[in-house]
Design an enzyme around this catalytic site. Structure first.
Site, PDB file in Angstrom:
ATOM      1  N   GLU A 200      74.847  53.338 -24.720  1.00 21.58           N
ATOM      2  CA  GLU A 200      74.078  54.071 -23.711  1.00 21.58           C
ATOM      3  C   GLU A 200      74.957  54.468 -22.532  1.00 21.58           C
ATOM      4  O   GLU A 200      76.038  53.926 -22.340  1.00 21.58           O
ATOM      5  CB  GLU A 200      72.889  53.220 -23.245  1.00 21.58           C
ATOM      6  CG  GLU A 200      71.961  52.824 -24.402  1.00 21.58           C
ATOM      7  CD  GLU A 200      70.729  52.056 -23.975  1.00 21.58           C
ATOM      8  OE1 GLU A 200      70.309  52.193 -22.808  1.00 21.58           O
ATOM      9  OE2 GLU A 200      70.187  51.308 -24.814  1.00 21.58           O
TER      10      GLU A 200
ATOM     11  N   TYR B 212      60.277  54.644 -23.909  1.00 22.14           N
ATOM     12  CA  TYR B 212      59.722  53.711 -22.939  1.00 22.14           C
ATOM     13  C   TYR B 212      60.640  53.695 -21.724  1.00 22.14           C
ATOM     14  O   TYR B 212      61.674  54.372 -21.709  1.00 22.14           O
ATOM     15  CB  TYR B 212      59.582  52.300 -23.518  1.00 22.14           C
ATOM     16  CG  TYR B 212      60.693  51.862 -24.430  1.00 22.14           C
ATOM     17  CD1 TYR B 212      61.929  51.482 -23.927  1.00 22.14           C
ATOM     18  CD2 TYR B 212      60.527  51.831 -25.813  1.00 22.14           C
ATOM     19  CE1 TYR B 212      62.963  51.087 -24.756  1.00 22.14           C
ATOM     20  CE2 TYR B 212      61.553  51.451 -26.654  1.00 22.14           C
ATOM     21  CZ  TYR B 212      62.771  51.076 -26.130  1.00 22.14           C
ATOM     22  OH  TYR B 212      63.797  50.695 -26.964  1.00 22.14           O
ATOM     23  N   GLU B 213      60.251  52.963 -20.700  1.00 24.62           N
ATOM     24  CA  GLU B 213      61.001  52.839 -19.453  1.00 24.62           C
ATOM     25  C   GLU B 213      60.872  54.042 -18.526  1.00 24.62           C
ATOM     26  O   GLU B 213      61.754  54.301 -17.706  1.00 24.62           O
ATOM     27  CB  GLU B 213      62.476  52.513 -19.706  1.00 24.62           C
ATOM     28  CG  GLU B 213      62.732  51.104 -20.217  1.00 24.62           C
ATOM     29  CD  GLU B 213      62.529  50.030 -19.141  1.00 24.62           C
ATOM     30  OE1 GLU B 213      63.424  49.754 -18.336  1.00 24.62           O
ATOM     31  OE2 GLU B 213      61.405  49.467 -19.121  1.00 24.62           O
TER      32      GLU B 213
END
Length: 309
Positions: free
Chosen positions: A110, A175-176
């Site tokens: 990431e 999500y997040e």
């Protein structure tokens, strides 16, 4: 439908057994990476053994994290820029899978700069070419993009079209939106999830896509102060218990398809909790069938998903 669950080696035996009856794959988080392409080992043999006993495919997750447990592209860049290190990484992945009796690898790199997007695709493609003849899977976790040129450090290095061609499956981390340092809001609002899927299926074959599900919630203090303070992460059983503890009424926000509740603690502080329950998960799982996706990936399975939240 494929159901993949991410787990740390510290998962309890009781929780592991609960999930192994409900998932298809279990992804052990996570193996680290050195600049020469060697792996930082993970003590996941107990999970692997039990998963194999019951026919659940164990997957090794590879990340590039620093000593503080934060994603750091520095080591990955060193590997991508060194053909010998890249080859060494692929061979070490193959060796680990075969030695431990695993079923594949999941890349979770990431915050990669856009300039390395093609190199990352090549790494995934070359790994798949190396291990797929032996029946092993290559998967990749991708940031939740809504366009190819979406700005932001989280998105630039993840090429949906390239990864859709290079990998066997792509997990979309849907999500997040609400996260530990954000203002209080739903963690995976269904409209945002849908917008990611609308774009994703134009670049990745739907039958290769796993949609992310969050198995946790956040508790924010009110009023929200944008001062760097962090919301408390809750498992879903903890969220359920907190609502009971304070006699809070659980509400359901139809716009985001997410449950929440507010309460006041013993110190007189006001709080709001956004989390998930059977209804919110059901609404998202409906999207799997609507879009013809391969299944879901759950972050994470360190706690059970309680019935009646």
């Amino acid at each position: 439908m494929i159901v993949n669950g991410y787990a740390y080696p510290s998962i309890s035996t009781e929780i592991l057994e609960w999930w192994l009856k409900r998932i298809s794959w279990i992804s052990t988080f996570s193996y680290g990476l050195n600049i020469d392409g060697s792996l930082i080992n993970l003590d996941d043999e107990q999970i692997i053994s039990r998963a194999n006993d019951v026919g659940v495919r164990p997957i090794m997750v590879v990340t590039a994290m620093n000593d503080e447990g934060m994603f750091d592209e520095t080591t990955l860049i060193e590997v991508l820029n060194n053909e010998a290190a890249k080859t060494n990484l692929i061979e070490n992945i193959y060796e680990n899978i075969t030695r431990k009796g695993m079923g594949g690898v999941d890349f979770d790199f990431e915050y990669i700069s856009a300039q390395y997007a093609d190199d990352y695709v090549s790494l995934v493609r070359d790994t798949r070419n190396r291990i797929s003849p032996y029946g092993y899977l290559t998967t990749v976790a991708l940031a939740p993009k809504t366009s190819a040129d979406q700005p932001g450090q989280l998105y630039g290095g993840h090429d949906y079209k390239g990864m859709g061609e290079a990998a066997d499956y792509c997990l979309l981390m849907t999500y997040e939106w609400g996260y530990a340092y954000s203002e209080p809001r739903a963690i995976s609002p269904i409209g945002s999830v849908r917008r990611v899927l609308d774009y994703a299926v134009t670049e990745i074959p739907p039958e290769k896509i796993l949609m992310g599900l969050n198995n946790y919630g956040y508790d924010w203090r009110l009023p929200f102060l944008n001062d760097g303070s962090r919301a408390e992460t809750l498992t879903l059983p903890q969220a359920q218990e907190r609502a009971r503890q304070y006699g809070a009424q659980i509400m359901f926000d139809e716009e985001t398809a997410s449950p929440y509740f507010e309460y006041t603690n013993q110190l007189g502080e006001n709080h709001i909790v956004w989390f998930e329950n059977e209804i919110s998960w059901s609404r998202r799982i409906d999207l799997v069938y609507e879009y013809g996706l391969a299944g879901v990936g759950i972050w994470n399975i360190m706690a059970v998903f309680p019935v009646g939240v």
